[in-house]
Design a protein around this motif. Structure first.
Motif, PDB file in Angstrom:
ATOM      1  N   ARG A 120       0.844  -1.199   0.000  1.00 15.62           N
ATOM      2  CA  ARG A 120       0.000   0.000   0.000  1.00 15.62           C
ATOM      3  C   ARG A 120       0.880   1.250   0.000  1.00 15.62           C
ATOM      4  NH1 ARG A 120      -5.446   1.830   2.905  1.00 15.62           N
ATOM      5  NH2 ARG A 120      -5.015   4.035   3.039  1.00 15.62           N
ATOM      6  N   ARG A 121       1.926   1.205   0.810  1.00 14.24           N
ATOM      7  CA  ARG A 121       2.813   2.372   0.870  1.00 14.24           C
ATOM      8  C   ARG A 121       3.482   2.640  -0.474  1.00 14.24           C
ATOM      9  NH1 ARG A 121       3.931   1.752   6.506  1.00 14.24           N
ATOM     10  NH2 ARG A 121       5.304   0.013   6.113  1.00 14.24           N
ATOM     11  N   GLN A 124       0.664   4.325  -2.713  1.00 14.29           N
ATOM     12  CA  GLN A 124      -0.035   5.492  -2.171  1.00 14.29           C
ATOM     13  C   GLN A 124       0.397   6.858  -2.729  1.00 14.29           C
ATOM     14  OE1 GLN A 124      -1.655   5.104   1.890  1.00 14.29           O
ATOM     15  NE2 GLN A 124      -0.332   6.790   2.422  1.00 14.29           N
ATOM     16  N   ILE A 373      -6.808   0.116   8.861  1.00 10.96           N
ATOM     17  CA  ILE A 373      -5.655   0.181   7.941  1.00 10.96           C
ATOM     18  C   ILE A 373      -6.041  -0.025   6.478  1.00 10.96           C
ATOM     19  CG2 ILE A 373      -3.988  -0.533   9.710  1.00 10.96           C
ATOM     20  CD1 ILE A 373      -3.995  -3.318   8.427  1.00 10.96           C
TER      21      ILE A 373
ATOM     22  N   SER B  70      -0.224   2.026  13.564  1.00  8.78           N
ATOM     23  CA  SER B  70      -0.611   1.456  12.268  1.00  8.78           C
ATOM     24  C   SER B  70      -1.246   2.512  11.373  1.00  8.78           C
ATOM     25  CB  SER B  70      -1.617   0.311  12.454  1.00  8.78           C
ATOM     26  OG  SER B  70      -1.037  -0.733  13.171  1.00  8.78           O
ATOM     27  N   MET B  71      -2.115   3.340  11.965  1.00 12.29           N
ATOM     28  CA  MET B  71      -2.785   4.361  11.162  1.00 12.29           C
ATOM     29  C   MET B  71      -1.797   5.439  10.714  1.00 12.29           C
ATOM     30  SD  MET B  71      -5.754   3.097  10.871  1.00 12.29           S
ATOM     31  CE  MET B  71      -6.353   4.397   9.787  1.00 12.29           C
ATOM     32  N   ASP B  73       1.206   5.014  10.038  1.00 15.02           N
ATOM     33  CA  ASP B  73       2.053   4.452   8.975  1.00 15.02           C
ATOM     34  C   ASP B  73       1.559   4.857   7.590  1.00 15.02           C
ATOM     35  OD1 ASP B  73       3.842   3.220  10.608  1.00 15.02           O
ATOM     36  OD2 ASP B  73       2.920   1.230  10.505  1.00 15.02           O
ATOM     37  N   PHE B  74       0.263   5.154   7.482  1.00 17.06           N
ATOM     38  CA  PHE B  74      -0.279   5.502   6.157  1.00 17.06           C
ATOM     39  C   PHE B  74      -0.668   6.976   6.047  1.00 17.06           C
ATOM     40  CE2 PHE B  74      -1.261   1.010   6.882  1.00 17.06           C
ATOM     41  CZ  PHE B  74      -0.419   0.485   5.918  1.00 17.06           C
TER      42      PHE B  74
END
Lengths: 427, 106
Positions: A120-121, A124, A373, B70-71, B73-74
């Motif tokens: 995902r990273r 993104q 997430i 975790s959150m 991280d994005f």
């Protein structure tokens, strides 16, 4: 009663029974199976979820074409499941039906950490804020050109001319996909989602595989080309250059899975919110008047459109261990379906949830993007497209009149429209 | 009542008094401080209430939780001082807390 009359009577009873599924209140609670795709096509699903929210908010369907599954129908329960990725896994399957193993294509939406996180990273940055700011002028120009080409005072299908065309152009940009071939993108997207695992049996898994092989070959070529060029901010270039994903092409099914994810994610969702907004406003003329009087409401209305439409009806998780949830015993391995369309109608959290209100307070508080997430990565791109579209519609048209019943998609996953006949009225 | 100061990206400061026991995110939303979206309403599930805690307060606000990490991280533009403001509970000890806000919550 004569024999003929008896047969007639039986016919009537059969017809009534055959139609009983249209009214969930007439069925035994334990038999309710809200995942039947026909419920969404015929637009009778709302009452199923209303009854479940009231009488059995965490509901077990023991038998269905997808096997047994739990339905999570209340807003706060959906948030709880969605943000508990350690127990409610996304691994392998994120729709109610399981994909057969031989057609399994891994994608990061259907992975848990750490694979989900690194992939995902990698993708993104294509939809990061700086990128979006650069895209705004281009999107506006395309929106204007699509709207300026529309006939005024003549019936046409809004889905084809606007919803599909605009989202396809946007997708082509995010992939830096050859513009002249862009119509392949919604074609592949449609085939990818038209599977028996979401209740659409019009495409078999074999046929789907054949078409998606073509998709894989096409993108394979783009991959090689991007790999040999400096890194850019399109999905393919980003994946080809990221240290964590640069070898993804060596695992073609994983490459294909992630392509499908990015294509579908940017396609059906925004497309159907674009159509949904037209329908919602045509049914609530007072809301259209309110919007015309105050165009500053557009961004708020965009969130309300996305809530009301809920373009993806559900996401599914799989329990990794036994857990008691709201008094129900969920077992390890059980399918757990979060019905976003139901959470977005939860009267306990959303005031007058059945009403479409352009000036709704806290309009951003909806579950359409999911939480945790796996929350929608492209939500801001979607909102930007919708915002620009409605700003430009307000500049041009007095009204968009819906002149026939919209035709809905047969799916328990994609909530959308294949046909929306409209007539535009000039300002 | 603890005081919290929110500093917008352009430097505009908002000082608000809030009852102890609520979160920093709630302090912003209930006082109409712009720049905190809080889409999930405080469930640590959307990362749209991102703030940068002033260095002087880092020891007092505690550590990021697992889900918060975790959150983040994005999230965009994450720094060592980044926190999700729904996860900081206001106590009298945090009276005077200063947080900076990112340019946008996405």
């Amino acid at each position: 009663m004569s024999q003929a009359a008896a047969i007639d009577q039986q016919r009537v009873t059969d017809t009534q029974n055959a139609e009983a599924w249209r009214d969930p209140w007439s069925l035994p609670l334990e038999s309710l199976d809200p995942a039947r795709a026909i419920l969404f096509k015929e637009n009778v699903h709302e009452e199923y979820f209303r009854r479940l929210r009231q009488e059995d908010p965490v509901h077990y369907t023991a038998e269905s074409e997808f096997g047994a599954y739990w339905s999570i129908t209340k807003y706060n329960d959906i948030v709880a499941v969605d943000s508990n990725h350690k127990i409610f896994s996304s691994h392998k399957n994120i729709v109610v039906g399981d994909a057969p193993d031989e057609f399994y294509s891994p994608m990061f939406i259907a992975q848990d950490p750490p694979i989900h996180d690194v992939q995902r990273r990698a993708a993104q940055p294509a939809v990061a804020p700086t990128q979006l700011a650069d895209l705004e002028a281009l999107i506006r120009q395309r929106v204007c050109s699509i709207l300026d080409d529309l006939p005024v005072g003549v019936e046409f299908n809004w889905v084809d001319r606007v919803s599909i065309e605009l989202t396809t152009q946007m997708l082509a940009t995010l992939f830096d996909f050859p513009f002249e071939d862009r119509h392949l993108l919604p074609y592949w997207s449609d085939v990818a989602t038209a599977t028996p695992s979401t209740g659409r049996s019009d495409v078999t898994f074999e046929e789907r595989n054949k078409v998606l092989q073509e998709c894989l070959n096409y993108f394979g070529q783009l991959w090689h080309q991007r790999k040999n060029e400096p890194r850019k901010f399109d999905f393919i270039s980003l994946l080809a250059h990221d240290p964590e994903t640069k070898d993804m092409l060596d695992n073609p099914m994983e490459f294909l899975g992630n392509l499908i994810l990015l294509i579908v994610g940017g396609n059906d969702t925004t497309r159907n919110s674009i159509s949904g907004g037209v329908i919602q406003l045509s049914r609530a003329p007072e809301q259209w008047e309110k919007l015309k009087a105050n165009p500053a409401l557009v961004p708020n209305m965009v969130s309300e459109i996305i809530r009301y439409q809920t373009p993806l009806a559900h996401m599914r998780r799989t329990a990794l261990e036994d857990i008691e949830f709201q008094g129900k015993q969920i077992k390890k391995g059980d399918r757990v379906v979060m019905w976003y369309i139901s959470g977005n109608r939860d009267e306990e959290v959303i005031d007058e949830a059945d009403k479409f209100k352009v000036d709704r307070e806290n309009a951003r508080r909806h579950v359409s993007f999911g939480f945790g997430i796996h929350r929608c990565m492209g939500n801001r791109v979607a909102e930007m497209q919708l915002r620009i579209l409605w700003e430009e519609i307000l500049n041009r048209f007095e009204r968009i009149e819906v002149v026939g019943e919209p035709e809905r998609v047969l799916s328990n996953f994609v909530l959308g429209y294949t046909r929306l006949p409209v007539v535009l009225h000039a300002k | 009542m603890p005081k919290v100061t929110f500093i917008e990206f352009d430097g505009t400061a908002h000082e608000v008094d809030v009852p102890a026991g609520g979160s920093v995110m709630e302090a912003a939303v209930s006082n109409n401080v712009p720049g905190i979206d809080a889409d999930c309403g405080g469930a640590c599930a959307c990362a749209t209430c991102h703030v940068f805690v002033n260095e002087a307060w880092m020891d007092k606000v505690g550590e990021r939780g697992d889900m918060e990490q975790s959150m983040l991280d994005f999230a965009e533009n994450v720094r060592s001082t980044s926190r999700l403001s729904c996860q900081i509970v206001l106590t009298d000890e945090l009276d005077g807390l200063v947080v900076d806000m990112p340019e946008a919550q996405h």
